[in-house]
Enzyme design. Structure first.
Site, PDB file in Angstrom:
ATOM      1  N   ASN A   7    -112.395 -17.704  -0.954  1.00  0.00           N
ATOM      2  CA  ASN A   7    -113.296 -17.724   0.195  1.00  0.00           C
ATOM      3  C   ASN A   7    -114.274 -18.875   0.006  1.00  0.00           C
ATOM      4  O   ASN A   7    -115.285 -18.737  -0.683  1.00  0.00           O
ATOM      5  CB  ASN A   7    -114.032 -16.375   0.290  1.00  0.00           C
ATOM      6  CG  ASN A   7    -115.002 -16.315   1.458  1.00  0.00           C
ATOM      7  OD1 ASN A   7    -115.278 -17.307   2.122  1.00  0.00           O
ATOM      8  ND2 ASN A   7    -115.546 -15.131   1.699  1.00  0.00           N
ATOM      9  N   ARG A  90    -109.629 -17.887   3.237  1.00  0.00           N
ATOM     10  CA  ARG A  90    -110.491 -17.817   4.409  1.00  0.00           C
ATOM     11  C   ARG A  90    -110.543 -19.206   5.038  1.00  0.00           C
ATOM     12  O   ARG A  90    -110.876 -20.184   4.369  1.00  0.00           O
ATOM     13  CB  ARG A  90    -111.899 -17.384   4.013  1.00  0.00           C
ATOM     14  CG  ARG A  90    -112.893 -17.411   5.168  1.00  0.00           C
ATOM     15  CD  ARG A  90    -114.290 -17.676   4.665  1.00  0.00           C
ATOM     16  NE  ARG A  90    -115.255 -17.718   5.753  1.00  0.00           N
ATOM     17  CZ  ARG A  90    -116.457 -18.263   5.655  1.00  0.00           C
ATOM     18  NH1 ARG A  90    -116.841 -18.813   4.521  1.00  0.00           N
ATOM     19  NH2 ARG A  90    -117.281 -18.273   6.683  1.00  0.00           N
ATOM     20  N   HIS A 179    -117.472 -16.381  11.129  1.00  0.00           N
ATOM     21  CA  HIS A 179    -117.792 -15.298  10.179  1.00  0.00           C
ATOM     22  C   HIS A 179    -117.123 -13.993  10.603  1.00  0.00           C
ATOM     23  O   HIS A 179    -117.594 -12.898  10.280  1.00  0.00           O
ATOM     24  CB  HIS A 179    -119.311 -15.069  10.081  1.00  0.00           C
ATOM     25  CG  HIS A 179    -120.070 -16.204   9.466  1.00  0.00           C
ATOM     26  ND1 HIS A 179    -121.339 -16.560   9.877  1.00  0.00           N
ATOM     27  CD2 HIS A 179    -119.751 -17.073   8.466  1.00  0.00           C
ATOM     28  CE1 HIS A 179    -121.770 -17.587   9.158  1.00  0.00           C
ATOM     29  NE2 HIS A 179    -120.809 -17.919   8.305  1.00  0.00           N
ATOM     30  N   ARG A 237    -127.826 -26.426   8.758  1.00  0.00           N
ATOM     31  CA  ARG A 237    -127.470 -26.594  10.172  1.00  0.00           C
ATOM     32  C   ARG A 237    -128.623 -26.170  11.069  1.00  0.00           C
ATOM     33  O   ARG A 237    -129.299 -25.180  10.806  1.00  0.00           O
ATOM     34  CB  ARG A 237    -126.216 -25.790  10.501  1.00  0.00           C
ATOM     35  CG  ARG A 237    -124.941 -26.435  10.034  1.00  0.00           C
ATOM     36  CD  ARG A 237    -123.755 -25.493  10.115  1.00  0.00           C
ATOM     37  NE  ARG A 237    -123.680 -24.615   8.958  1.00  0.00           N
ATOM     38  CZ  ARG A 237    -122.816 -23.616   8.834  1.00  0.00           C
ATOM     39  NH1 ARG A 237    -121.962 -23.346   9.801  1.00  0.00           N
ATOM     40  NH2 ARG A 237    -122.798 -22.882   7.741  1.00  0.00           N
ATOM     41  N   GLU A 380    -115.573  -9.765   2.339  1.00  0.00           N
ATOM     42  CA  GLU A 380    -114.586 -10.550   3.064  1.00  0.00           C
ATOM     43  C   GLU A 380    -113.284 -10.652   2.274  1.00  0.00           C
ATOM     44  O   GLU A 380    -112.194 -10.685   2.853  1.00  0.00           O
ATOM     45  CB  GLU A 380    -115.136 -11.943   3.344  1.00  0.00           C
ATOM     46  CG  GLU A 380    -116.321 -11.955   4.294  1.00  0.00           C
ATOM     47  CD  GLU A 380    -117.002 -13.303   4.348  1.00  0.00           C
ATOM     48  OE1 GLU A 380    -116.888 -13.977   5.387  1.00  0.00           O
ATOM     49  OE2 GLU A 380    -117.654 -13.679   3.364  1.00  0.00           O
TER      50      GLU A 380
END
Length: 394
Positions: A7, A90, A179, A237, A380
């Site tokens: 990931n 991922r 996500h 960001r 995840e």
């Protein structure tokens, strides 16, 4: 079936070796602060635990260190790469091409590369993980799980932009959402925990941040859009910004489009406001009185609160707020600041519960609060393992 999960985030790599379908984690670890001299590295098995602070300049260096330890004579957990049946990756942006988990081939890699521009901090790292894994585990099936998949249930009113129709029909310009693996995992955990909750807002806060409105188990709106740069204030960001700023920077200030893209993706957010991208550093400096860090935290929290209010309006109510990911799970400060002065939505935080730590699902709301506040550690990697296992079997 032994599955390695990779990931790769914008500044991190989480990894696990999982035996499916038993869900037994043979090895796990992570690297964060990639690109800094003080990267954190961890590698844990039932017999060994390694934690180091060292410079890891990019994702390739990190992935090579992970693979070396997996097969190390003293602390490794496999003797041969042939023991690995599959590697699950991922991948952040699947565009209009990928809405399901897929077996990776050259065509898939090329399409992931074509989407670099839409996810410049992630898809390159994701593809790097795939390329390294193909070299390290040549006999394993390489499988991609896309962050955009969970948000395919967003209604047209939510994913459409108010631009000429041909840009959607011919060029597939729309909001995709990101996500998704994390939002899917924690929303399902929340629904199971609460038993009858139908309106949930999941708040994923890490170096990348996003928020999702989940109604009856389906994503119905999401803060990120065509690319993963929109919405909340993030580590590097900007999140939401008036497009007129971009035109002004290019037309009046002389910036190239590449300059603007680099600035908004890699030099903005908390980094642009404070010169720090890691929230732990920012919180520490704010406590010392740094005005830039204090303001940045206030801006971060304010943006989250605005989205919670918007999604409560979109769903005509909210049953639960879920905090997850590195910051959401670990920053009691951010959780408290977000939940402050939100009693109009039935959000009431219990300060003592908020300060407790646990790897389990926990409520941090007051006993009489109308809206539950949950902290749910995301996994995840396990969600990816489930999807990889199902694809390999079928």
């Amino acid at each position: 079936m032994k599955i390695v999960i990779i990931n790769s985030g914008s500044s991190s790599i989480k990894y696990q070796l999982i035996d499916m379908p038993a869900k037994v984690v043979i090895c796990r670890g992570m690297i964060d602060r990639i690109g800094l001299e003080t990267s954190n590295f961890s590698y844990k098995t039932n017999q060994n635990s390694i934690e180091e602070i060292l410079p890891i300049l990019n994702h390739k260096v990190g992935l090579e260190k992970i693979s070396t330890l997996l097969m190390d004579e003293k602390v490794g957990v496999i003797k041969s790469t042939s023991e690995i049946d599959a590697v699950g990756h991922r991948v952040v942006h699947g565009g209009a091409t990928f809405s399901d988990t897929v077996l990776i081939n050259e065509e898939v890699k090329e399409k992931i590369k074509q989407l670099f521009e839409l996810a410049p901090l992630h898809n390159p790292a994701n593809l790097e993980g795939i390329i390294v894994a193909e070299e390290v585990f040549p006999q394993a099936k390489q499988i991609a799980v896309f962050d955009t998949a969970f948000h395919q249930t967003m209604p047209e009113v939510a994913y459409r932009y108010a631009i000429p129709n041909y840009l959607l029909t011919e060029n597939k310009i729309r909001a995709y959402g990101f996500h998704g693996t994390s939002h899917k995992y924690v929303s399902e955990k929340a629904i199971a925990y609460l038993e009858n909750s139908s309106k949930i807002i999941t708040v994923h806060l890490g170096n990348g941040c996003s928020i999702t409105a989940v109604k009856d188990g389906k994503s119905v709106d999401h803060s990120m859009g065509f690319g993963p740069g929109n919405g909340l204030v993030m580590g590097t960001r900007s999140g939401d910004i008036d497009q007129a700023v971009i035109f002004y920077m290019v037309n009046s200030l002389g910036y190239s489009l590449n300059d603007v893209s680099t600035m908004l993706n890699k030099q903005s957010g908390m980094l642009g406001l404070t010169s720090h991208s890691d929230l732990r550093d920012i919180e520490a400096n704010a406590e010392k009185g740094d005005p830039n860090c204090k303001l940045a935290l206030e801006m971060n929290v304010y943006r989250i609160k605005k989205y919670i209010g918007a999604y409560a309006a979109a769903m005509n109510g909210v049953d639960a707020i879920v905090f997850t990911a590195g910051i959401g799970e670990n920053s009691s400060f951010i959780r408290k600041a977000v939940c402050m002065d939100m009693d109009y939505l039935g959000i009431e935080l219990d300060d003592y519960k908020n300060e407790t730590r646990s790897k389990d699902i926990r409520e941090i709301n007051t006993p009489n609060a109308k809206t539950k506040i949950l902290v749910i550690p995301t996994n995840e990697e396990l969600e990816i393992a489930h999807q990889v296992y199902d694809l390999v079997l079928n």
